[in-house]
Motif scaffolding. Sequence first.
Motif, PDB file in Angstrom:
ATOM      1  N   ASN A   4      -2.833  11.379  -9.692  1.00  0.00           N
ATOM      2  CA  ASN A   4      -2.873  12.394 -10.742  1.00  0.00           C
ATOM      3  C   ASN A   4      -4.205  12.410 -11.480  1.00  0.00           C
ATOM      4  N   ASP A   5      -4.929  11.291 -11.457  1.00  0.00           N
ATOM      5  CA  ASP A   5      -6.225  11.253 -12.137  1.00  0.00           C
ATOM      6  C   ASP A   5      -7.409  11.402 -11.171  1.00  0.00           C
ATOM      7  N   GLY A   6      -7.146  11.803  -9.915  1.00  0.00           N
ATOM      8  CA  GLY A   6      -8.220  12.196  -9.011  1.00  0.00           C
ATOM      9  C   GLY A   6      -8.719  11.173  -8.014  1.00  0.00           C
ATOM     10  N   CYS A   7      -8.100  10.011  -7.910  1.00  0.00           N
ATOM     11  CA  CYS A   7      -8.516   9.009  -6.921  1.00  0.00           C
ATOM     12  C   CYS A   7      -7.885   9.321  -5.562  1.00  0.00           C
ATOM     13  N   ASN A   8      -8.608   9.036  -4.494  1.00  0.00           N
ATOM     14  CA  ASN A   8      -8.092   9.200  -3.132  1.00  0.00           C
ATOM     15  C   ASN A   8      -7.582   7.874  -2.604  1.00  0.00           C
ATOM     16  N   ALA A   9      -6.604   7.943  -1.703  1.00  0.00           N
ATOM     17  CA  ALA A   9      -6.121   6.736  -1.044  1.00  0.00           C
ATOM     18  C   ALA A   9      -5.766   7.056   0.399  1.00  0.00           C
ATOM     19  N   LEU A  10      -5.890   6.043   1.227  1.00  0.00           N
ATOM     20  CA  LEU A  10      -5.568   6.125   2.644  1.00  0.00           C
ATOM     21  C   LEU A  10      -4.760   4.901   3.005  1.00  0.00           C
ATOM     22  N   ARG A  11      -3.679   5.096   3.745  1.00  0.00           N
ATOM     23  CA  ARG A  11      -2.873   3.984   4.255  1.00  0.00           C
ATOM     24  C   ARG A  11      -2.565   4.288   5.705  1.00  0.00           C
ATOM     25  N   ALA A  12      -2.741   3.308   6.569  1.00  0.00           N
ATOM     26  CA  ALA A  12      -2.417   3.472   7.984  1.00  0.00           C
ATOM     27  C   ALA A  12      -1.687   2.237   8.453  1.00  0.00           C
ATOM     28  N   TRP A  13      -0.721   2.446   9.332  1.00  0.00           N
ATOM     29  CA  TRP A  13      -0.031   1.318   9.938  1.00  0.00           C
ATOM     30  C   TRP A  13       0.410   1.688  11.344  1.00  0.00           C
ATOM     31  N   ASN A  14       0.678   0.651  12.141  1.00  0.00           N
ATOM     32  CA  ASN A  14       1.049   0.809  13.549  1.00  0.00           C
ATOM     33  C   ASN A  14       2.506   0.432  13.756  1.00  0.00           C
ATOM     34  N   VAL A  15       3.143   1.139  14.672  1.00  0.00           N
ATOM     35  CA  VAL A  15       4.476   0.793  15.154  1.00  0.00           C
ATOM     36  C   VAL A  15       4.375   0.752  16.672  1.00  0.00           C
ATOM     37  N   TYR A  16       4.789  -0.365  17.263  1.00  0.00           N
ATOM     38  CA  TYR A  16       4.678  -0.562  18.697  1.00  0.00           C
ATOM     39  C   TYR A  16       6.027  -0.286  19.356  1.00  0.00           C
ATOM     40  N   ILE A  17       5.987   0.521  20.421  1.00  0.00           N
ATOM     41  CA  ILE A  17       7.195   0.877  21.151  1.00  0.00           C
ATOM     42  C   ILE A  17       7.280  -0.007  22.399  1.00  0.00           C
ATOM     43  N   LYS A  18       8.307  -0.839  22.457  1.00  0.00           N
ATOM     44  CA  LYS A  18       8.513  -1.772  23.586  1.00  0.00           C
ATOM     45  C   LYS A  18       9.829  -1.436  24.258  1.00  0.00           C
ATOM     46  N   LYS A  19       9.812  -1.463  25.570  1.00  0.00           N
ATOM     47  CA  LYS A  19      11.064  -1.207  26.321  1.00  0.00           C
ATOM     48  C   LYS A  19      11.840  -2.483  26.509  1.00  0.00           C
TER      49      LYS A  19
END
Length: 127
Positions: free
Chosen positions: A112-127
């Motif tokens: 709300n006060d103008g800061c940017n953020a980035l979040r990334a995460w991985n999910v692995y698909i296993k059979k």
Amino acid sequence: MKNSLFLLGLLMSANAIAGARTGHHGDFIVTCHPPKFMQEKPLDNAQVSSFQEFEFMTSDNTDGKTIKVWVNNKLLDVDIVPLASGHYRVKGKLSEPLLEGKAWIKVTSESNDGCNALRAWNVYIKK
């Protein structure tokens, strides 16, 4: 005349520097607090048999209109539900499940006060 041109140049350069420190609401940023993303489901580095749905929460200082979510670099339409606490619950669903490989989830938003953020995460698909 020389002094007035110098003063005009000084004012213009000050505005150019300050322009980079304005928030998306147009006001000057003195301090800002980036939004946070938490309670991811599935969790970061989780191993699942298939991947189609995910969800997470945002902090209460998040501007809900700026939330964007990608899975494997594809922008998705997500459901953004405001909660009474000021947080947002974000839910997404792929059109088809991923049955192998990896899902890379990336979220961006502004506070709300103008800061940017980035979040990334991985999910692995296993059979």
